[in-house]
Motif scaffolding. Sequence first.
Motif, PDB file in Angstrom:
ATOM      1  N   ALA A  51      49.846  50.743  26.620  1.00 38.81           N
ATOM      2  CA  ALA A  51      48.679  50.780  25.729  1.00 38.81           C
ATOM      3  C   ALA A  51      49.106  51.002  24.280  1.00 38.81           C
ATOM      4  CB  ALA A  51      47.721  51.879  26.173  1.00 38.81           C
ATOM      5  N   GLU A  52      50.061  51.898  24.054  1.00 38.73           N
ATOM      6  CA  GLU A  52      50.520  52.182  22.696  1.00 38.73           C
ATOM      7  C   GLU A  52      51.244  50.987  22.078  1.00 38.73           C
ATOM      8  OE1 GLU A  52      50.111  54.845  20.637  1.00 38.73           O
ATOM      9  OE2 GLU A  52      48.715  55.621  22.135  1.00 38.73           O
ATOM     10  N   VAL A  53      52.094  50.330  22.845  1.00 35.19           N
ATOM     11  CA  VAL A  53      52.826  49.171  22.333  1.00 35.19           C
ATOM     12  C   VAL A  53      51.851  48.043  22.021  1.00 35.19           C
ATOM     13  CG1 VAL A  53      54.498  47.367  22.947  1.00 35.19           C
ATOM     14  CG2 VAL A  53      55.003  49.755  23.422  1.00 35.19           C
ATOM     15  N   SER A  54      50.911  47.817  22.911  1.00 33.50           N
ATOM     16  CA  SER A  54      49.915  46.778  22.689  1.00 33.50           C
ATOM     17  C   SER A  54      49.099  47.066  21.441  1.00 33.50           C
ATOM     18  CB  SER A  54      49.007  46.673  23.913  1.00 33.50           C
ATOM     19  OG  SER A  54      48.002  45.729  23.698  1.00 33.50           O
ATOM     20  N   CYS A  55      48.681  48.303  21.270  1.00 29.92           N
ATOM     21  CA  CYS A  55      47.915  48.714  20.088  1.00 29.92           C
ATOM     22  C   CYS A  55      48.759  48.578  18.823  1.00 29.92           C
ATOM     23  CB  CYS A  55      47.422  50.140  20.269  1.00 29.92           C
ATOM     24  SG  CYS A  55      46.420  50.738  18.901  1.00 29.92           S
ATOM     25  N   THR A  90      48.601  42.035  26.345  1.00 24.77           N
ATOM     26  CA  THR A  90      47.248  42.244  26.831  1.00 24.77           C
ATOM     27  C   THR A  90      46.952  43.739  26.830  1.00 24.77           C
ATOM     28  OG1 THR A  90      47.599  40.358  28.295  1.00 24.77           O
ATOM     29  CG2 THR A  90      45.682  41.713  28.735  1.00 24.77           C
ATOM     30  N   THR A  91      45.735  44.090  26.433  1.00 25.23           N
ATOM     31  CA  THR A  91      45.360  45.496  26.441  1.00 25.23           C
ATOM     32  C   THR A  91      45.001  45.935  27.852  1.00 25.23           C
ATOM     33  OG1 THR A  91      43.083  44.906  25.941  1.00 25.23           O
ATOM     34  CG2 THR A  91      44.498  45.462  24.077  1.00 25.23           C
ATOM     35  N   GLU A 125      42.832  43.704  35.690  1.00 26.24           N
ATOM     36  CA  GLU A 125      43.152  43.582  34.269  1.00 26.24           C
ATOM     37  C   GLU A 125      44.343  44.465  33.897  1.00 26.24           C
ATOM     38  OE1 GLU A 125      41.766  41.308  32.311  1.00 26.24           O
ATOM     39  OE2 GLU A 125      40.623  40.700  34.063  1.00 26.24           O
ATOM     40  N   ARG A 126      44.412  45.648  34.476  1.00 24.26           N
ATOM     41  CA  ARG A 126      45.569  46.515  34.219  1.00 24.26           C
ATOM     42  C   ARG A 126      46.837  45.867  34.761  1.00 24.26           C
ATOM     43  NH1 ARG A 126      43.000  52.211  35.884  1.00 24.26           N
ATOM     44  NH2 ARG A 126      42.545  50.952  37.685  1.00 24.26           N
ATOM     45  N   THR A 179      52.281  41.178  31.924  1.00 18.78           N
ATOM     46  CA  THR A 179      52.517  40.592  30.604  1.00 18.78           C
ATOM     47  C   THR A 179      53.544  41.404  29.826  1.00 18.78           C
ATOM     48  OG1 THR A 179      50.265  39.734  30.562  1.00 18.78           O
ATOM     49  CG2 THR A 179      51.412  39.876  28.457  1.00 18.78           C
ATOM     50  N   MET A 180      53.424  42.720  29.866  1.00 15.57           N
ATOM     51  CA  MET A 180      54.387  43.576  29.166  1.00 15.57           C
ATOM     52  C   MET A 180      55.792  43.386  29.725  1.00 15.57           C
ATOM     53  SD  MET A 180      55.331  45.678  26.951  1.00 15.57           S
ATOM     54  CE  MET A 180      54.332  46.909  26.211  1.00 15.57           C
ATOM     55  N   ARG A 181      55.901  43.323  31.040  1.00 18.56           N
ATOM     56  CA  ARG A 181      57.216  43.135  31.661  1.00 18.56           C
ATOM     57  C   ARG A 181      57.813  41.798  31.236  1.00 18.56           C
ATOM     58  NH1 ARG A 181      57.267  42.486  37.782  1.00 18.56           N
ATOM     59  NH2 ARG A 181      57.290  40.329  37.199  1.00 18.56           N
TER      60      ARG A 181
END
Length: 113
Positions: free
Chosen positions: A50-54, A84-85, A93-94, A100-102
């Motif tokens: 969440a922090e990286v996405s933000c 993606t958030t 969605e999570r 996506t982050m991976r």
Amino acid sequence: MSSERVGVAAIFKSGAPLAHYFHCVMHCLNLTASKAITVPGIRHSEDVIAEVSCFFRSSAKRTDLLKSLIEKADTDLSLKKHLTTLCKTRFIERHTAVVTMRELLPFVIESLE
């Protein structure tokens, strides 16, 4: 909507008294996934995502840098162009945000360098 007494299940039950009621499987999956958030390792990893996405979404320059690195890589493995958030209520969605982050992690690291 799916209540056994007043919802759609009740309407089916009145027309077919031998029909069985089954609770929504996706709702059970969401409840289970929500319970998994109490595990510290999972909670911390989702906080990092969440922090990286933000961090990237809060700046157009950072977003453009990440997108340009992804496009420059010219790989078919990465079809996604942005992070993606995390959705607080929907497990699917999570899951998408984690995948996506991976997938984009090498590009995130490169853009931070």
